[in-house]
Motif scaffolding. Structure first.
Motif, PDB file in Angstrom:
ATOM      1  N   GLY A  98      32.024  40.524  44.360  1.00 31.05           N
ATOM      2  CA  GLY A  98      33.082  39.500  45.119  1.00 31.05           C
ATOM      3  C   GLY A  98      33.544  38.498  44.011  1.00 31.05           C
ATOM      4  N   GLY A  99      34.393  37.690  44.411  1.00 25.78           N
ATOM      5  CA  GLY A  99      35.216  36.737  43.631  1.00 25.78           C
ATOM      6  C   GLY A  99      35.845  37.216  42.532  1.00 25.78           C
ATOM      7  N   LEU A 100      36.366  36.210  41.376  1.00 24.58           N
ATOM      8  CA  LEU A 100      37.083  36.870  40.299  1.00 24.58           C
ATOM      9  C   LEU A 100      36.355  36.444  39.098  1.00 24.58           C
ATOM     10  CD1 LEU A 100      40.543  35.716  41.753  1.00 24.58           C
ATOM     11  CD2 LEU A 100      39.680  37.954  41.897  1.00 24.58           C
ATOM     12  N   VAL A 101      36.827  37.341  38.047  1.00 31.42           N
ATOM     13  CA  VAL A 101      36.428  36.895  36.306  1.00 31.42           C
ATOM     14  C   VAL A 101      37.785  37.069  35.743  1.00 31.42           C
ATOM     15  CG1 VAL A 101      35.351  37.621  34.502  1.00 31.42           C
ATOM     16  CG2 VAL A 101      34.240  38.110  36.705  1.00 31.42           C
ATOM     17  N   THR A 102      38.275  35.958  35.335  1.00 28.70           N
ATOM     18  CA  THR A 102      39.512  36.052  34.481  1.00 28.70           C
ATOM     19  C   THR A 102      39.005  35.784  32.876  1.00 28.70           C
ATOM     20  OG1 THR A 102      40.555  34.928  36.397  1.00 28.70           O
ATOM     21  CG2 THR A 102      41.714  34.930  34.280  1.00 28.70           C
ATOM     22  N   ARG A 103      40.011  36.515  31.948  1.00 28.30           N
ATOM     23  CA  ARG A 103      39.710  36.467  30.664  1.00 28.30           C
ATOM     24  C   ARG A 103      41.099  36.015  29.935  1.00 28.30           C
ATOM     25  NH1 ARG A 103      40.206  39.348  26.170  1.00 28.30           N
ATOM     26  NH2 ARG A 103      40.541  41.339  27.188  1.00 28.30           N
ATOM     27  N   ILE A 104      41.391  35.190  29.225  1.00 29.28           N
ATOM     28  CA  ILE A 104      42.539  34.730  28.535  1.00 29.28           C
ATOM     29  C   ILE A 104      42.333  34.673  27.243  1.00 29.28           C
ATOM     30  CG2 ILE A 104      44.372  33.228  28.570  1.00 29.28           C
ATOM     31  CD1 ILE A 104      43.875  32.443  31.253  1.00 29.28           C
ATOM     32  N   GLY A 105      42.551  35.777  26.386  1.00 31.67           N
ATOM     33  CA  GLY A 105      42.148  35.729  24.954  1.00 31.67           C
ATOM     34  C   GLY A 105      40.599  35.588  24.918  1.00 31.67           C
ATOM     35  N   ASP A 106      40.091  34.447  24.582  1.00 31.64           N
ATOM     36  CA  ASP A 106      38.656  34.344  24.203  1.00 31.64           C
ATOM     37  C   ASP A 106      37.931  33.649  25.331  1.00 31.64           C
ATOM     38  OD1 ASP A 106      38.583  36.019  21.926  1.00 31.64           O
ATOM     39  OD2 ASP A 106      38.900  34.090  20.599  1.00 31.64           O
ATOM     40  N   GLU A 107      38.766  33.057  26.155  1.00 28.13           N
ATOM     41  CA  GLU A 107      38.266  32.125  27.156  1.00 28.13           C
ATOM     42  C   GLU A 107      38.095  33.017  28.555  1.00 28.13           C
ATOM     43  OE1 GLU A 107      39.417  27.941  29.555  1.00 28.13           O
ATOM     44  OE2 GLU A 107      40.963  29.071  28.024  1.00 28.13           O
ATOM     45  N   VAL A 108      36.895  32.861  28.999  1.00 30.54           N
ATOM     46  CA  VAL A 108      36.319  33.508  30.339  1.00 30.54           C
ATOM     47  C   VAL A 108      36.149  32.566  31.369  1.00 30.54           C
ATOM     48  CG1 VAL A 108      34.665  35.101  31.312  1.00 30.54           C
ATOM     49  CG2 VAL A 108      35.535  35.394  28.963  1.00 30.54           C
ATOM     50  N   ILE A 109      36.757  32.674  32.595  1.00 37.27           N
ATOM     51  CA  ILE A 109      36.489  31.937  33.795  1.00 37.27           C
ATOM     52  C   ILE A 109      35.753  32.915  34.802  1.00 37.27           C
ATOM     53  CG2 ILE A 109      37.322  30.271  35.703  1.00 37.27           C
ATOM     54  CD1 ILE A 109      39.834  29.807  33.616  1.00 37.27           C
ATOM     55  N   ASP A 110      34.570  32.551  34.986  1.00 34.13           N
ATOM     56  CA  ASP A 110      33.860  33.821  35.763  1.00 34.13           C
ATOM     57  C   ASP A 110      33.275  32.992  37.058  1.00 34.13           C
ATOM     58  OD1 ASP A 110      32.149  35.562  36.793  1.00 34.13           O
ATOM     59  OD2 ASP A 110      30.977  36.028  34.911  1.00 34.13           O
ATOM     60  N   GLY A 111      33.953  33.591  38.232  1.00 38.39           N
ATOM     61  CA  GLY A 111      33.543  33.142  39.642  1.00 38.39           C
ATOM     62  C   GLY A 111      32.882  34.141  40.428  1.00 38.39           C
ATOM     63  N   SER A 112      32.449  35.158  39.782  1.00 39.72           N
ATOM     64  CA  SER A 112      32.083  36.589  40.424  1.00 39.72           C
ATOM     65  C   SER A 112      30.779  36.371  40.883  1.00 39.72           C
ATOM     66  CB  SER A 112      32.173  37.690  39.581  1.00 39.72           C
ATOM     67  OG  SER A 112      31.173  37.532  38.498  1.00 39.72           O
ATOM     68  N   VAL A 113      30.512  37.198  42.133  1.00 39.20           N
ATOM     69  CA  VAL A 113      29.342  37.393  42.807  1.00 39.20           C
ATOM     70  C   VAL A 113      28.173  38.033  42.048  1.00 39.20           C
ATOM     71  CG1 VAL A 113      28.045  38.279  44.794  1.00 39.20           C
ATOM     72  CG2 VAL A 113      30.348  37.395  45.238  1.00 39.20           C
ATOM     73  N   ARG A 114      28.612  38.964  41.063  1.00 41.31           N
ATOM     74  CA  ARG A 114      27.603  39.677  40.327  1.00 41.31           C
ATOM     75  C   ARG A 114      26.996  38.576  39.114  1.00 41.31           C
ATOM     76  NH1 ARG A 114      24.587  43.260  40.170  1.00 41.31           N
ATOM     77  NH2 ARG A 114      26.057  44.568  40.973  1.00 41.31           N
ATOM     78  N   THR A 115      28.007  37.549  38.523  1.00 49.56           N
ATOM     79  CA  THR A 115      27.351  36.605  37.764  1.00 49.56           C
ATOM     80  C   THR A 115      26.474  35.926  38.462  1.00 49.56           C
ATOM     81  OG1 THR A 115      29.388  36.716  36.454  1.00 49.56           O
ATOM     82  CG2 THR A 115      28.106  34.901  36.342  1.00 49.56           C
ATOM     83  N   ARG A 116      26.720  35.410  39.602  1.00 54.03           N
ATOM     84  CA  ARG A 116      25.566  34.526  40.458  1.00 54.03           C
ATOM     85  C   ARG A 116      24.482  35.290  40.473  1.00 54.03           C
ATOM     86  NH1 ARG A 116      29.019  30.701  43.106  1.00 54.03           N
ATOM     87  NH2 ARG A 116      30.376  30.151  41.604  1.00 54.03           N
ATOM     88  N   ILE A 117      24.496  36.694  40.777  1.00 47.65           N
ATOM     89  CA  ILE A 117      23.200  37.158  40.887  1.00 47.65           C
ATOM     90  C   ILE A 117      22.376  37.438  39.698  1.00 47.65           C
ATOM     91  CG2 ILE A 117      22.396  39.613  41.432  1.00 47.65           C
ATOM     92  CD1 ILE A 117      24.469  39.854  43.738  1.00 47.65           C
ATOM     93  N   ASN A 118      23.239  37.583  38.502  1.00 52.04           N
ATOM     94  CA  ASN A 118      22.695  37.574  37.332  1.00 52.04           C
ATOM     95  C   ASN A 118      21.924  36.272  37.015  1.00 52.04           C
ATOM     96  OD1 ASN A 118      23.285  40.400  37.118  1.00 52.04           O
ATOM     97  ND2 ASN A 118      25.071  39.850  35.924  1.00 52.04           N
TER      98      ASN A 118
END
Lengths: 264, 175
Positions: free
Chosen positions: B149-169
């Protein structure tokens, strides 16, 4: 070789002594033989004494047996009192012949001949036997002294050897004592080292065991925690996955867009 | 394969796309092909297998993309596979997409989502990312169910992580 010569000397001496003793005995026997003969010829037997007394009798001008017969006839008649007394005196003399000699005091002749024999025998003995006996005794004494000296020397040597042996024995005992003490000390040291090593190993084993127990406990707790974590996370993941319907997904996306847009 | 070779192939692809005119559409199709290849090991191995004749590998690409992408896109991918660069196809396409976006003065925002994003969502997301990073971005959406759920955005080396997977991790790490 020396011992054999000494043995030969010892063997000759008793033979010479025996010969001299045999010669002395012959001399003594001869002296007694020739000394006793004059005594026996002195008429000391009872018969000779009676015959001598009868021969010496004198009565009525008669001698010997004839005088004795007359004296008996006269005395039997009882006329002549003097005849009776003389007969009685003669009978007493005859009785004196029958009397036993004195057991203590010998006859004078016997004393004389005995004395002569004694002197002769003593002179012979003094001349031959005593010097030989003295020489034998001296040699014997000298031999005994030599033997005693040899024995003393041997005893001294034996004592020295014994002292040496005793010293060696004492040294050996002391050495044995030292060896035993050293062995006992070594054994004690080895025993102490073994005990110390065993105690150290036991302590290490105990500590290792404690550490193993502690590590196993920690591992068990970690495993349990990991399993609980996996169960909890899995359960949470399952619950979240079930609840993530399309609307929720859209809501999450919109929320993300809003959050990103609010960052500056 | 060196980065120089990858860059050369990417530059060639971009040149062809520019010549064809529809830069953004071809860029999107190439990006979709790269994501499909990234998700299939078997396909990557087949396209990289030099024991298979080049014509056969090109035929596989054409069969897969026929009716799914523009002819120019299919021709570009087939050309790269025919040149024996099938194993580097993903890197070449990514480099080409970045270069193409750069030509339009845009950065590529690789967005991973459990569900597909609508055009409106992609537009608003692009605006939000531009506002957040100060860069003009072009959004490339990758549907990835593992995000949950949510989104994971990568622009070049920059990552903006708002995913449910990352929250669970994060929750798992918090244990």
């Amino acid at each position: 070789m020396t011992a054999r010569i000494q043995d030969g000397g010892r063997a000759r001496r008793p033979s010479r002594l025996r010969r001299r003793a045999f010669a002395g005995a012959l001399i003594l026997l001869a002296a007694l033989w020739f000394g006793a003969s004059p005594v026996a010829a002195a008429g000391e037997t009872p018969g000779a004494c009676v015959a001598e007394k009868v021969e010496a009798l004198n009565f009525g001008g008669r001698h010997g047996g004839e005088a004795l017969a007359i004296l008996k006839e006269t005395a039997a008649t009882g006329v002549d009192v003097g005849a009776e007394d003389k007969l009685k005196s003669f009978e007493k003399k005859l009785e004196g012949c029958l009397e036993a000699p004195n057991p203590i005091i010998p006859e004078v002749t016997e004393i004389i001949w005995g004395g002569i024999a004694f002197v002769v025998l003593f002179a012979l003995m003094q001349w031959k036997l005593f010097p030989a006996v003295k020489r034998g005794m001296d040699r014997r004494a000298e031999k005994i002294r030599d033997d005693l000296d040899a024995a003393e020397t041997a005893r001294t040597e034996a004592l020295e050897v014994k002292a040496g042996y005793e010293a060696e024995l004492a040294d050996a005992r002391a050495e044995a004592g030292r060896i035993v003490d050293a062995a006992r000390a070594d054994a004690e040291q080895v025993r102490a080292e073994l005990i110390a090593r065993a105690e150290t190993e036991a302590d290490e084993l105990r500590q290792r065991s404690d550490l193993d127990v502690e590590a196993a406990k920690r591992q068990a707790l970690a495993d349990l925690q990991s399993e609980v974590e996996a169960i909890v996370i899995g359960a949470a993941e399952t619950v979240i996955g079930r609840n993530l319907d399309h609307d929720t997904q859209v809501q999450l996306i919109e929320s993300y867009i809003d959050d990103v847009g609010s960052q500056n | 394969m060196s980065a120089e070779v990858v860059s050369s192939y990417a530059e060639a692809l971009v040149a062809v796309v520019q010549a064809e005119g529809d830069l953004a559409a071809t860029e999107d199709e190439l990006f979709a092909v790269a994501q499909a290849l990234a998700g299939s090991d078997e396909l990557r191995e087949v396209l990289a297998d030099r024991r298979i004749p080049a014509a056969r590998r090109q035929q596989i690409v054409e069969d897969l993309l026929e009716g799914q992408a523009a002819e120019a896109t299919v021709a570009l991918v087939s050309m790269v596979v025919g040149a024996g660069r099938g194993g580097d196809l993903v890197r070449i396409i990514e480099a080409a997409v970045e270069r193409s976006a750069g030509l339009r003065n845009k950065a590529v925002a690789e967005v991973r989502s459990a569900i597909a994003l609508s055009d409106d969502q992609q537009r608003r997301l692009a605006e939000a990312l531009q506002q957040a990073t100060g860069k003009d971005v072009t959004v490339k959406v990758i549907v990835d169910p593992t995000v949950m759920g949510g989104l994971v955005t990568r622009i070049g080396d920059e990552v903006i992580d708002g995913s449910v997977r990352t929250r669970i991790n994060q929750l798992r790490e918090a244990f």
